[in-house]
Motif scaffolding. Structure first.
Motif, PDB file in Angstrom:
ATOM      1  N   PRO A  89      12.494   7.892  18.469  1.00  7.39           N
ATOM      2  CA  PRO A  89      11.425   8.595  17.739  1.00  7.39           C
ATOM      3  C   PRO A  89      10.262   7.689  17.358  1.00  7.39           C
ATOM      4  O   PRO A  89       9.105   8.126  17.331  1.00  7.39           O
ATOM      5  CB  PRO A  89      12.137   9.146  16.495  1.00  7.39           C
ATOM      6  CG  PRO A  89      13.413   8.409  16.391  1.00  7.39           C
ATOM      7  CD  PRO A  89      13.790   8.010  17.784  1.00  7.39           C
ATOM      8  N   LEU A  90      10.536   6.407  17.089  1.00  7.71           N
ATOM      9  CA  LEU A  90       9.444   5.480  16.780  1.00  7.71           C
ATOM     10  C   LEU A  90       8.525   5.301  17.983  1.00  7.71           C
ATOM     11  O   LEU A  90       7.298   5.278  17.841  1.00  7.71           O
ATOM     12  CB  LEU A  90      10.006   4.119  16.362  1.00  7.71           C
ATOM     13  CG  LEU A  90      10.267   3.890  14.880  1.00  7.71           C
ATOM     14  CD1 LEU A  90      10.826   2.489  14.662  1.00  7.71           C
ATOM     15  CD2 LEU A  90       8.999   4.085  14.062  1.00  7.71           C
ATOM     16  N   ARG A  91       9.116   5.176  19.157  1.00  4.79           N
ATOM     17  CA  ARG A  91       8.305   5.012  20.367  1.00  4.79           C
ATOM     18  C   ARG A  91       7.383   6.210  20.557  1.00  4.79           C
ATOM     19  O   ARG A  91       6.206   6.069  20.909  1.00  4.79           O
ATOM     20  CB  ARG A  91       9.211   4.826  21.582  1.00  4.79           C
ATOM     21  CG  ARG A  91       9.937   3.483  21.614  1.00  4.79           C
ATOM     22  CD  ARG A  91      10.820   3.350  22.843  1.00  4.79           C
ATOM     23  NE  ARG A  91      11.479   2.052  22.868  1.00  4.79           N
ATOM     24  CZ  ARG A  91      12.796   1.876  22.922  1.00  4.79           C
ATOM     25  NH1 ARG A  91      13.605   2.936  22.966  1.00  4.79           N
ATOM     26  NH2 ARG A  91      13.316   0.662  22.936  1.00  4.79           N
ATOM     27  N   GLY A  92       7.913   7.409  20.331  1.00  7.26           N
ATOM     28  CA  GLY A  92       7.095   8.604  20.478  1.00  7.26           C
ATOM     29  C   GLY A  92       5.944   8.640  19.504  1.00  7.26           C
ATOM     30  O   GLY A  92       4.806   8.979  19.872  1.00  7.26           O
ATOM     31  N   ALA A 129       6.365   4.482  11.164  1.00  6.57           N
ATOM     32  CA  ALA A 129       5.301   4.543  12.160  1.00  6.57           C
ATOM     33  C   ALA A 129       3.926   4.400  11.537  1.00  6.57           C
ATOM     34  O   ALA A 129       3.011   3.832  12.157  1.00  6.57           O
ATOM     35  CB  ALA A 129       5.396   5.850  12.945  1.00  6.57           C
ATOM     36  N   GLN A 130       3.756   4.883  10.302  1.00 12.26           N
ATOM     37  CA  GLN A 130       2.456   4.770   9.635  1.00 12.26           C
ATOM     38  C   GLN A 130       1.989   3.315   9.591  1.00 12.26           C
ATOM     39  O   GLN A 130       0.888   2.976  10.030  1.00 12.26           O
ATOM     40  CB  GLN A 130       2.577   5.301   8.201  1.00 12.26           C
ATOM     41  CG  GLN A 130       2.737   6.791   8.092  1.00 12.26           C
ATOM     42  CD  GLN A 130       1.397   7.487   8.069  1.00 12.26           C
ATOM     43  OE1 GLN A 130       0.961   8.029   9.068  1.00 12.26           O
ATOM     44  NE2 GLN A 130       0.739   7.465   6.928  1.00 12.26           N
ATOM     45  N   LEU A 182       0.838  -1.191   0.000  1.00 13.36           N
ATOM     46  CA  LEU A 182       0.000   0.000   0.000  1.00 13.36           C
ATOM     47  C   LEU A 182       0.877   1.247   0.000  1.00 13.36           C
ATOM     48  O   LEU A 182       1.684   1.452   0.912  1.00 13.36           O
ATOM     49  CB  LEU A 182      -0.898   0.026   1.232  1.00 13.36           C
ATOM     50  CG  LEU A 182      -1.991  -1.045   1.320  1.00 13.36           C
ATOM     51  CD1 LEU A 182      -2.672  -0.967   2.684  1.00 13.36           C
ATOM     52  CD2 LEU A 182      -2.999  -0.863   0.206  1.00 13.36           C
ATOM     53  N   ALA A 183       0.694   2.085  -1.003  1.00 15.23           N
ATOM     54  CA  ALA A 183       1.468   3.328  -1.059  1.00 15.23           C
ATOM     55  C   ALA A 183       1.198   4.193   0.166  1.00 15.23           C
ATOM     56  O   ALA A 183       2.094   4.905   0.654  1.00 15.23           O
ATOM     57  CB  ALA A 183       1.132   4.091  -2.334  1.00 15.23           C
ATOM     58  N   ALA A 184      -0.013   4.116   0.699  1.00 15.79           N
ATOM     59  CA  ALA A 184      -0.378   4.942   1.850  1.00 15.79           C
ATOM     60  C   ALA A 184       0.420   4.589   3.096  1.00 15.79           C
ATOM     61  O   ALA A 184       0.516   5.398   4.026  1.00 15.79           O
ATOM     62  CB  ALA A 184      -1.874   4.800   2.136  1.00 15.79           C
ATOM     63  N   SER A 185       0.999   3.401   3.117  1.00 19.56           N
ATOM     64  CA  SER A 185       1.797   3.002   4.277  1.00 19.56           C
ATOM     65  C   SER A 185       3.145   3.703   4.322  1.00 19.56           C
ATOM     66  O   SER A 185       3.822   3.704   5.347  1.00 19.56           O
ATOM     67  CB  SER A 185       2.031   1.482   4.259  1.00 19.56           C
ATOM     68  OG  SER A 185       2.963   1.127   3.245  1.00 19.56           O
TER      69      SER A 185
END
Length: 376
Positions: free
Chosen positions: A328-331, A297-298, A248-251
């Motif tokens: 940053p991923l956790r946030g 993260a998306q 999915l491009a949206a991901s």
């Protein structure tokens, strides 16, 4: 369970399988301890042991000498012979093939790796895997006849029969029957799975996810992909395509690696160069890593909201960034998800797929040894 000879009694085979399972889980046990663990008569356990010793699955071991000797003969002690055979685990990817051989308890006896090109024809890739497997066995002092099962992790969507149904990274990999291709040279049953799924399995067996049963594994490298464990087992889905949200491009997953490695504006770079620049405070590198965290993260948040896993494991080359990426991923996940989810780096690195394949092959062996049906 494979029991040779004239043993046609289902009850006797069930008893033998029970003895073998208990010994497999222990270092060694005395006859008395076995009787207590299984809950059957002493003579029944003795009969089962006789057959298992004759078939070389079990052996009597010397009594322990470091304990004070009591009156009379020392108790007989038995152990499962992990060296009675071995298993092979393969990671067959676009750029490398890795083979690992272990004994029947998963102790690594040897491993070898070879580089391959993404454009290598499928027949030559299979030949390279076979050759590497034989070399790995020889390096460990073993032969193909010692192999009890083979596990394979590979790029692409793989069905339950071991056929690659779809592969975009390797041009002519779609349609390859990997189970059949590796069954003949090692004369053993073969189990095949998607590489990211098996990386998740490897992490749960020997890596960062040993305490979790519901696990989401994210491979972040030249590509971004996901593997899923539910209740400790790979969840592949009906077509073997569970977790393939990267289509999915949206991901944002399809384009994330290119944007990350092109952070300098000078064409493709490498992840290590980026991490070095981040540590030195380079603003372009810092911005690229922030964008990459956004991209990851998306898709991760979408899967966390769907699966509600206990743990997310980040693997692949980009996971070497450690806290530079994990923080940053956790946030971001805290902002997107309803409940906190723990995210950690892989403990196995580039061995996670091959070790997951080993675990898959050990499951085949243990199923054959410990499960008995009336039709056996």
């Amino acid at each position: 369970m494979t029991v040779t000879g004239g043993d046609s009694s289902l009850l006797r085979r069930l008893n033998a399988a029970a003895v073998l399972r208990v010994l497999h889980e222990a270092e060694s046990l005395t006859l008395t301890q076995l009787v207590r663990s299984i809950g059957v008569a002493r003579a029944t356990v003795e009969n089962a042991l006789t057959g298992l010793v004759e078939q070389s699955w079990v052996e009597e071991v010397a009594p322990e000498t470091d304990r004070a000797r009591g009156v009379g003969r020392p108790a007989k002690r038995y152990r499962f012979r992990a060296e009675a055979g071995c298993v092979l685990g393969f990671d067959i990817g676009a750029n490398k093939i890795l083979a690992v051989v272990t004994d029947l308890k998963g102790e690594v006896l040897g491993s070898r790796q070879t580089a391959v090109a993404p454009e290598l024809p499928s027949a030559e890739r299979i030949t390279a895997a076979r050759t590497l497997g034989h070399r790995t066995l020889r390096g460990a002092g073993l032969r193909a006849t010692d192999v009890q099962a083979v596990g394979v992790g590979t790029t692409g969507i793989v069905d339950a029969s071991g056929v690659v149904r779809l592969s975009e990274l390797v041009p002519d990999w779609t349609g390859v029957d990997l189970a059949a291709a590796l069954r003949e040279p090692f004369d053993a049953p073969v189990a095949v799975g998607n590489d990211t799924n098996l990386a998740a399995l490897g992490e749960r067996w020997r890596g960062s996810a040993t305490e979790a049963r519901d696990v989401l594994y994210i491979h972040a490298g030249r590509r971004v992909s996901a593997g899923v464990l539910i209740d400790g087992r790979v969840h592949a889905g009906r077509h073997g395509a569970a977790g393939e949200i990267g289509v999915l491009a949206a991901s944002s997953w399809p384009t994330a690696p290119g944007r990350l490695l092109g952070w300098s504006g000078e064409g493709r770079g490498d992840a290590e160069g980026l991490f070095t620049a981040v540590r030195q405070g380079d603003p372009r590198a810092l911005a690229a890593l922030e964008r990459y965290a956004d991209d990851l993260a998306q898709g991760i948040a979408a899967m966390v909201l769907t699966l509600d896993p206990e743990l997310v494991v980040l693997g692949g080359g980009v996971s070497q960034a450690g806290r530079l990426l994990l923080d940053p991923l956790r946030g971001r996940l805290a902002d997107h998800c309803l409940f906190p989810v723990e995210i950690v780096a892989s403990a196995l690195g580039d061995r996670s797929v091959a070790l997951g394949a080993v675990r898959l092959s050990l499951d085949l062996v243990e199923q054959r040894l410990f499960e008995v049906s009336a039709r056996d």
